[in-house]
Design a protein around this motif. Structure first.
Motif, short mmCIF file in Angstrom:
data_model
loop_
_atom_site.label_atom_id
_atom_site.label_comp_id
_atom_site.label_asym_id
_atom_site.label_seq_id
_atom_site.Cartn_x
_atom_site.Cartn_y
_atom_site.Cartn_z
N GLN A 53 -8.12 7.09 -0.84
CA GLN A 53 -6.88 7.37 -1.57
C GLN A 53 -6.72 6.46 -2.78
O GLN A 53 -5.61 6.23 -3.26
N ILE A 79 -7.24 3.27 -3.21
CA ILE A 79 -6.72 1.91 -3.05
C ILE A 79 -7.84 1.01 -2.57
O ILE A 79 -8.45 1.26 -1.53
N GLY A 101 -2.75 5.05 -6.41
CA GLY A 101 -3.82 4.08 -6.19
C GLY A 101 -3.40 2.68 -6.56
O GLY A 101 -2.28 2.43 -7.02
N ILE A 112 0.83 -1.20 0.00
CA ILE A 112 0.00 0.00 0.00
C ILE A 112 0.86 1.25 0.00
O ILE A 112 0.54 2.24 -0.67
N GLU A 129 -9.24 2.46 5.70
CA GLU A 129 -8.14 3.42 5.85
C GLU A 129 -7.70 4.03 4.52
O GLU A 129 -7.27 5.19 4.51
N TYR A 130 -7.84 3.29 3.40
CA TYR A 130 -7.20 3.76 2.17
C TYR A 130 -8.12 3.89 0.96
O TYR A 130 -7.67 4.32 -0.11
N SER A 131 -9.41 3.59 1.10
CA SER A 131 -10.30 3.69 -0.06
C SER A 131 -10.37 5.12 -0.60
O SER A 131 -10.46 5.33 -1.81
N LEU A 162 0.40 4.10 -2.84
CA LEU A 162 0.10 5.50 -2.54
C LEU A 162 0.96 6.44 -3.38
O LEU A 162 0.50 7.49 -3.83
N ALA A 199 -8.07 -2.18 6.19
CA ALA A 199 -7.28 -1.49 5.17
C ALA A 199 -8.18 -0.75 4.19
O ALA A 199 -7.85 0.36 3.74
#
Length: 246
Positions: free
Chosen positions: A174, A176, A132, A124, A170-172, A128, A167
């Motif tokens: 952004q 991912i 993505g 990840i 936390e990162y959707s 980033l 995860a």
């Protein structure tokens, strides 16, 4: 998939090998990771013979430094990382909880669960920097239910789903996506040690009347990795011949 860089752990056999074939056919740049260098190199040769692009990188997924190095190798080789399939795993010791050895427990948690955390930590971070990506974690039907004599395996596969959902949260935002696949019992090298009686018992647990094929699971992995699944994140997809419907 053309131009996309894809890491597949446990990519030299079983579900990982089937997924590697599909990603290669779709034009991806593959990093095949496994502890079996011989089979990994043979798969790379096979992919090249069909016009695909792949390299092999030997990795012990239970070692965080090696997982970090794997991701760095992918970035150094192809310039970025777009998709990661955390597939490597073992069946592990089969015993009741009171009889299970501490070493057996620690080994299966390290290889089947901690490895997914190590993978995502570094995968990840690389995604980033690239704006993505997509992570596909291979859990199991035993990530949703228990199975006698498989405490370590079931606990690890349950844990993968929790890691996947966390995860994704936390990162959707952004760009991912993180999803999990839950295969039923599939014809892979993990089942080679079972006798015919046990295999027949496993078949009887699946309403569809057979065990699954690696190629069937690979199709789902490919879809989740692709932009066709652009609105899918934080999900757990059983592919189990009806096992969980009982």
């Amino acid at each position: 998939m053309r131009g996309k860089t894809v890491i597949i752990t446990g990519g030299a056999s079983g579900i990982g090998k089937a997924a590697a074939g599909l990603f290669a056919d779709a034009g991806a740049n593959l990093i095949i990771s496994d502890i079996d260098k011989l089979q990994g190199d043979l798969l790379v040769e096979e992919i090249f013979s069909k016009g695909g692009i792949a390299t092999f990188y030997k990795t012990d997924v239970a070692n965080p430094q090696q997982m970090e190095a794997l991701v760095q190798y992918a970035v150094d080789t192809y310039g970025k990382l777009d998709i990661a399939v955390n597939n490597a795993g073992i069946g592990g010791e089969q015993n009741t909880i009171t009889e299970m050895s501490l070493e057996g427990w620690q080994k299966i948690i390290s290889i089947n669960l901690s490895s997914v955390f190590y993978g995502m930590k570094y995968q990840i971070a690389a995604m980033l920097k690239n704006g993505g990506g997509s992570v596909v974690n291979i859990s199991s039907i035993l990530g949703a239910v228990g199975f006698a004599s498989s405490a370590g395996y079931s606990a690890a596969k349950h844990g993968i789903i929790g890691l996947t959902q966390t995860a994704a949260l936390e990162y959707s935002a952004q760009n991912i996506r993180v999803n999990a696949v839950g295969p039923g019992f599939i014809y892979t090298p993990l089942l080679n040690a079972l006798d015919a009686k046990m295999k027949n018992q496993l078949i009887a647990m699946h309403p569809i009347g057979r065990l699954g094929k690696s190629a069937e699971v690979a199709e789902l992995i490919l879809w989740l990795g692709s932009e066709k699944a652009s609105f899918v994140t934080g999900s757990y997809y059983p592919i189990d011949g009806g096992y969980l419907s009982k």
